[in-house]
Motif scaffolding. Structure first.
Motif, short mmCIF file in Angstrom:
data_model
loop_
_atom_site.label_atom_id
_atom_site.label_comp_id
_atom_site.label_asym_id
_atom_site.label_seq_id
_atom_site.Cartn_x
_atom_site.Cartn_y
_atom_site.Cartn_z
N LEU A 1 0.81 -1.22 0.00
CA LEU A 1 0.00 0.00 0.00
C LEU A 1 0.85 1.27 0.00
O LEU A 1 0.38 2.33 -0.45
N GLY B 1 -8.75 9.38 -1.24
CA GLY B 1 -9.16 7.98 -1.14
C GLY B 1 -8.04 7.10 -0.64
O GLY B 1 -8.23 6.27 0.27
N GLN B 2 -6.86 7.27 -1.22
CA GLN B 2 -5.72 6.47 -0.80
C GLN B 2 -5.35 6.78 0.64
O GLN B 2 -5.06 5.88 1.44
N ALA C 1 -7.26 7.83 3.11
CA ALA C 1 -8.22 7.23 4.04
C ALA C 1 -8.03 5.72 4.13
O ALA C 1 -8.09 5.13 5.22
N TRP C 2 -7.77 5.08 2.99
CA TRP C 2 -7.61 3.63 2.96
C TRP C 2 -6.36 3.20 3.74
O TRP C 2 -6.42 2.28 4.56
N VAL C 3 -5.24 3.88 3.52
CA VAL C 3 -4.00 3.53 4.21
C VAL C 3 -4.15 3.80 5.71
O VAL C 3 -3.66 3.03 6.54
N LEU D 1 -6.92 3.65 7.48
CA LEU D 1 -7.79 2.63 8.05
C LEU D 1 -7.08 1.28 8.18
O LEU D 1 -7.12 0.64 9.23
N VAL D 2 -6.41 0.86 7.12
CA VAL D 2 -5.72 -0.43 7.14
C VAL D 2 -4.62 -0.43 8.20
O VAL D 2 -4.46 -1.40 8.95
#
Length: 518
Positions: free
Chosen positions: A159, A171-172, A174-176, A178-179
């Protein structure tokens, strides 16, 4: 730190399709080996049994408290294990399902990561080494979190491997965020991976004065930090204060600061020991050399990328110096993937520089790197329950057939004496298989004092006894031998069964044990 990464070499020759097929073949082999290892269904060994008893006997809330038997595992891993057990029962297959899925996922993710950062010719080498890594195969079928540690570490690299070069759009970001926040609850070692990645990207953006991206990355870091703070209060604080656990891993704590030649030697031993005990490679000197060359090669291409890959190891070392996390052994399994990537980079660097003068050197090097793990895999999968000494892999402790033999051959009035190292696995199987407990004595004989053995084993005098031994290698090796020595002084052996890492013997004890010191 450079602004952009050099493009990964994309071979346009006809060999490109061959390299792709070799890489996917390695992925298939890696997944297959992990599934077969899982299907071997070996008996639980001591540490697995300890963690399994916690999972089976505690509620979801109970798993959030300090575990019994000085065990430690991430809360997310424990809760998922508990959920699977409630759905499908507490068999070995069910308990090892989550590590198996982590092992399979790690192979696929590792291929994707290698494809992102390595030259095309290095990808099948990296994936092949990962596929047949003895330690990675072994821990994909063990009731422990180490397999999922490796999978989560690789996912985090996938990631974020573009580092500061990435656009870090909403988007990226938020995703990173969260993960990463979730990974902390699933894997203790992910803390070091996230810290290394975050620090590297932060430094790169500060040096380039890229303040807009730095602001977005800082939001990600704050999310990770908040998650870590809550996790520390809930779980990590208790684990960090477990004195017996810290004592067990004492040799794996970095001397900080180093004050002697012995302390400095620790760094050398730990460096080569990592390739041995964590990566499971016997040819540690060769592996270390190729790793160093690969690190130099990647540094020449991108300082940021090499720092992304190696900074988690540096932070883990610092944590070990503070006695917060041991460096080495199975607890460092999550560091094996980036090391294998750099080893493959090193092989490719040697090939590109020596192919004209010494065209066969690359094949010799590849053969040597694959030789030891390849031989182990062939031997182990031909005789899966045999005792094969291999770095990074635990000896089997096949107590299950031993208990079956005792149950089928014991007579009314027989006593069953269980060596203390066999107790956790015995407890698991006795509960699962309804093994009678009314005639069982749990051994207390341990240590170096003969009087302890005399006192403990004299309880068996005047009885026909079945002695159950497992965990007879490693820490418990000498103590199990001492038990057998004193048992031979008590009476003759009537019957016995010996399997990999466990055994039972039936004896008639008519005499009183006298201490050899008397």
């Amino acid at each position: 730190i450079s602004d952009t990464y050099p493009a990964v070499e994309q071979d346009s020759s006809p060999d490109r399709s061959l390299l792709l097929r070799l890489s996917w073949a390695a992925v298939a082999v890696g997944c297959l080996l992990r599934i077969v290892q899982y299907l071997f269904d070996r008996s639980l060994w001591m540490d697995e049994a300890y963690l399994s008893l916690n999972i089976l006997h505690r509620s979801f809330a109970g798993l959030c408290r300090a575990l019994d038997y000085h065990q430690g595992a991430p809360i997310g891993f424990l809760l998922l294990e508990k959920s699977v057990v409630l759905w499908w029962g507490g068999s070995e297959y069910v308990l090892r399902l989550l590590p198996l899925l982590g092992g399979i996922a790690s192979v696929i993710l590792f291929y994707k990561l290698a494809n992102k950062i390595l030259p095309a010719r290095a990808v099948p080498i990296a994936v092949g080494l990962f596929a047949i890594s003895p330690a990675l195969i072994y821990y994909s079928a063990e009731v422990k979190q180490y397999s999922t540690d490796a999978a989560i570490a690789i996912l985090l690299y996938c990631l974020t491997i573009e580092g500061s070069k990435s656009e870090w759009k909403a988007g990226q970001t938020a995703w990173v965020a969260l993960v990463g926040a979730m990974a902390i609850w699933m894997s203790h070692s992910s803390i070091f991976v996230l810290a290394g990645i975050g620090a590297t990207i932060f430094i790169a953006l500060v040096l380039r004065k890229d303040w807009p991206r730095l602001a977005r990355v800082s939001v990600v870091g704050l999310c990770w930090t908040a998650s870590l703070a809550v996790c520390y209060i809930v779980a990590l604080r208790k684990l960090a204060s477990d004195g017996e656990l810290l004592s067990y891993w004492n040799a794996n704590f970095m001397p900080f600061p180093p004050r002697s030649v012995t302390d400095l030697k620790w760094f050398v031993d730990s460096f080569f020991g990592f390739f041995n005990s964590s990566a499971g490679l016997k040819f540690s000197g060769l592996a270390a050399l190729v790793f160093i060359l690969g690190s130099i090669s990647m540094f020449s291409k991108s300082a940021e990328r090499i720092l992304l890959l190696l900074s988690p190891a540096i932070i883990t070392l610092l944590a070990s110096g503070l006695h917060k996390y041991p460096f080495g052994g199975r607890l460092a399994l999550f560091l094996v993937p980036p090391v294998l990537l750099l080893m493959a980079e090193g092989v490719e660097a040697i090939r590109s520089s020596a192919s004209a003068s010494f065209p066969s050197i690359t094949w010799v090097l590849i053969t040597l790197l694959f030789l030891d793990p390849g031989i182990y895999v062939l031997h182990h999968f031909a005789k899966p329950h045999a005792e094969v000494a291999q770095p990074g892999v635990m000896f089997p402790e096949e107590i299950r057939p031993v208990l079956g033999y005792v149950r089928n051959h014991e007579q009314p009035g027989d006593l069953v004496y269980v060596f203390y190292g066999a107790e956790p696995a015995f407890d698991y199987y006795a509960e699962r298989d309804s093994f009678p407990r009314n005639n069982v004595e749990i051994g207390k004989a341990a240590g170096n004092d003969p009087r302890i053995y005399e006192s403990d084993l004299n309880r068996l005098r005047g009885r026909r006894v079945w002695v159950v031994l497992s965990h007879i290698h490693g820490v418990g090796a000498q103590e199990s031998k001492d038990v057998e020595f004193y048992l031979d002084m008590l009476g003759p052996r009537l019957d016995s069964l010996s399997v990999a890492g466990a055994e039972t013997r039936s004896e008639e004890h008519t005499s009183e044990l006298q201490s050899p010191c008397n």
